[in-house]
Design a protein around this motif. Structure first.
Motif, PDB file in Angstrom:
ATOM      1  N   ALA A 141       0.836  -1.203   0.000  1.00 14.34           N
ATOM      2  CA  ALA A 141       0.000   0.000   0.000  1.00 14.34           C
ATOM      3  C   ALA A 141       0.868   1.250   0.000  1.00 14.34           C
ATOM      4  CB  ALA A 141      -0.920  -0.008   1.208  1.00 14.34           C
ATOM      5  N   LYS A 142       1.988   1.171   0.696  1.00 19.21           N
ATOM      6  CA  LYS A 142       2.897   2.312   0.763  1.00 19.21           C
ATOM      7  C   LYS A 142       3.537   2.600  -0.599  1.00 19.21           C
ATOM      8  CE  LYS A 142       5.585   3.932   4.531  1.00 19.21           C
ATOM      9  NZ  LYS A 142       6.466   3.644   5.633  1.00 19.21           N
ATOM     10  N   SER A 143       3.938   1.539  -1.309  1.00 16.67           N
ATOM     11  CA  SER A 143       4.576   1.745  -2.608  1.00 16.67           C
ATOM     12  C   SER A 143       3.577   2.259  -3.645  1.00 16.67           C
ATOM     13  CB  SER A 143       5.255   0.467  -3.093  1.00 16.67           C
ATOM     14  OG  SER A 143       4.310  -0.536  -3.372  1.00 16.67           O
ATOM     15  N   VAL A 144       2.332   1.811  -3.556  1.00 16.27           N
ATOM     16  CA  VAL A 144       1.298   2.303  -4.469  1.00 16.27           C
ATOM     17  C   VAL A 144       1.050   3.787  -4.199  1.00 16.27           C
ATOM     18  CG1 VAL A 144      -1.149   2.141  -5.072  1.00 16.27           C
ATOM     19  CG2 VAL A 144       0.206   0.070  -4.817  1.00 16.27           C
ATOM     20  N   LYS A 145       0.972   4.163  -2.919  1.00 13.18           N
ATOM     21  CA  LYS A 145       0.755   5.565  -2.570  1.00 13.18           C
ATOM     22  C   LYS A 145       1.924   6.427  -3.030  1.00 13.18           C
ATOM     23  CE  LYS A 145      -0.658   8.513   1.196  1.00 13.18           C
ATOM     24  NZ  LYS A 145      -1.051   8.608   2.588  1.00 13.18           N
ATOM     25  N   LYS A 146       3.145   5.917  -2.881  1.00  8.50           N
ATOM     26  CA  LYS A 146       4.343   6.652  -3.328  1.00  8.50           C
ATOM     27  C   LYS A 146       4.315   6.822  -4.839  1.00  8.50           C
ATOM     28  CE  LYS A 146       9.162   7.364  -3.003  1.00  8.50           C
ATOM     29  NZ  LYS A 146       9.150   8.581  -3.729  1.00  8.50           N
TER      30      LYS A 146
ATOM     31  N   PHE B 209       3.574  10.339  -9.433  1.00 10.36           N
ATOM     32  CA  PHE B 209       2.876  10.668 -10.671  1.00 10.36           C
ATOM     33  C   PHE B 209       2.342  12.093 -10.621  1.00 10.36           C
ATOM     34  CE2 PHE B 209      -1.159  11.079 -12.944  1.00 10.36           C
ATOM     35  CZ  PHE B 209      -0.725  10.858 -14.236  1.00 10.36           C
ATOM     36  N   VAL B 210       1.734  12.454  -9.481  1.00  8.25           N
ATOM     37  CA  VAL B 210       1.176  13.802  -9.341  1.00  8.25           C
ATOM     38  C   VAL B 210       2.289  14.849  -9.404  1.00  8.25           C
ATOM     39  CG1 VAL B 210      -0.021  15.365  -7.746  1.00  8.25           C
ATOM     40  CG2 VAL B 210      -0.868  13.046  -8.098  1.00  8.25           C
TER      41      VAL B 210
ATOM     42  N   LEU C 137       5.689  18.881 -15.043  1.00  4.64           N
ATOM     43  CA  LEU C 137       5.588  19.130 -16.485  1.00  4.64           C
ATOM     44  C   LEU C 137       4.842  20.421 -16.792  1.00  4.64           C
ATOM     45  CD1 LEU C 137       4.661  15.565 -17.781  1.00  4.64           C
ATOM     46  CD2 LEU C 137       6.872  16.699 -17.925  1.00  4.64           C
ATOM     47  N   LEU C 138       3.788  20.680 -16.033  1.00  2.34           N
ATOM     48  CA  LEU C 138       2.908  21.788 -16.377  1.00  2.34           C
ATOM     49  C   LEU C 138       3.214  23.100 -15.656  1.00  2.34           C
ATOM     50  CD1 LEU C 138      -0.474  19.865 -16.452  1.00  2.34           C
ATOM     51  CD2 LEU C 138       0.980  20.485 -18.381  1.00  2.34           C
TER      52      LEU C 138
ATOM     53  N   LYS D 193       9.717  13.424 -20.946  1.00  2.00           N
ATOM     54  CA  LYS D 193       9.121  12.482 -19.996  1.00  2.00           C
ATOM     55  C   LYS D 193       8.683  11.205 -20.707  1.00  2.00           C
ATOM     56  CE  LYS D 193       7.371  11.228 -16.066  1.00  2.00           C
ATOM     57  NZ  LYS D 193       8.235  10.715 -15.033  1.00  2.00           N
ATOM     58  N   LEU D 194       8.127  11.346 -21.911  1.00  3.62           N
ATOM     59  CA  LEU D 194       7.703  10.167 -22.678  1.00  3.62           C
ATOM     60  C   LEU D 194       8.881   9.280 -23.045  1.00  3.62           C
ATOM     61  CD1 LEU D 194       4.972  11.624 -25.050  1.00  3.62           C
ATOM     62  CD2 LEU D 194       4.653  10.018 -23.165  1.00  3.62           C
TER      63      LEU D 194
END
Length: 186
Positions: A27-32, A37-38, A44-45, A76-77
């Motif tokens: 769960a911790k790695s998914v949250k990280k 990603f955010v 980028l923006l 990034k791509l």
């Protein structure tokens, strides 16, 4: 109602489906990963454009500044965790107005300018840049460019994190945590 025929297509993949979940995911790695990603998307923006500190730093062409976001996305791509070549041009341009640069940095700047012109289809610029820019950079020049790109990338992300921390709204007092407090009738 007729029974539909089922057809299974064989695409030639020799992979067996996995029934067990990935044991490395927690769960911790998914949250990280979601947090990264955010931050990457915000980077980028909304990250500021890092330029050489000079009296000329406001003299960047609007065309160049407008293409930085797209160049960041393309970088990034490609999976590169460094600044785009367009950002390198934007960083170095004010420096070129200050004083002559060492020859390896001139080669790097002109080569990056040519790549920028090719990426954003600047036909008039391509012809001129091909005359003065080197066809390719030496290994040493590529290492200097890579170090500069990583440095710009780290500076830009650091500046974004600072601006995100300072722009976060401050809550005054404890926040209500039950529905009754949130929707009281006056």
């Amino acid at each position: 109602m007729e029974k539909q025929k089922m057809v299974q297509l064989d695409f030639g993949f020799e992979l067996e489906p996995t029934n067990t979940p990935n044991p490395k995911l927690t769960a911790k790695s998914v949250k990280k990963a979601q947090s990264d990603f955010v931050l990457d998307f915000m980077d980028l923006l909304q990250s500021p454009v890092i330029v050489y500190p000079s009296q000329w730093q406001d003299a960047l062409p609007k065309d160049l500044l407008n293409n930085i976001t797209m160049a960041r996305m393309l970088t990034k791509l490609r999976g590169e965790h460094m600044a785009s070549l367009t950002e390198v041009v934007a960083y170095m341009m004010p420096r070129t107005y200050e004083a002559p640069m060492p020859s390896e940095w001139v080669k790097i700047y002109t080569w990056c300018g040519l790549q920028y012109a090719k990426t954003f289809k600047k036909d008039g610029q391509i012809e001129v840049m091909e005359e003065i820019a080197p066809k390719q950079l030496s290994e040493y020049e590529m290492s200097l460019l890579k170090r500069l790109r990583i440095w710009i990338y780290e500076k830009r992300r650091k500046a974004l994190k600072v601006s995100m921390k300072t722009s976060m709204p401050k809550l005054s007092g404890p926040s209500p945590n039950n529905q009754g407090e949130l929707f009281q009738k006056d």
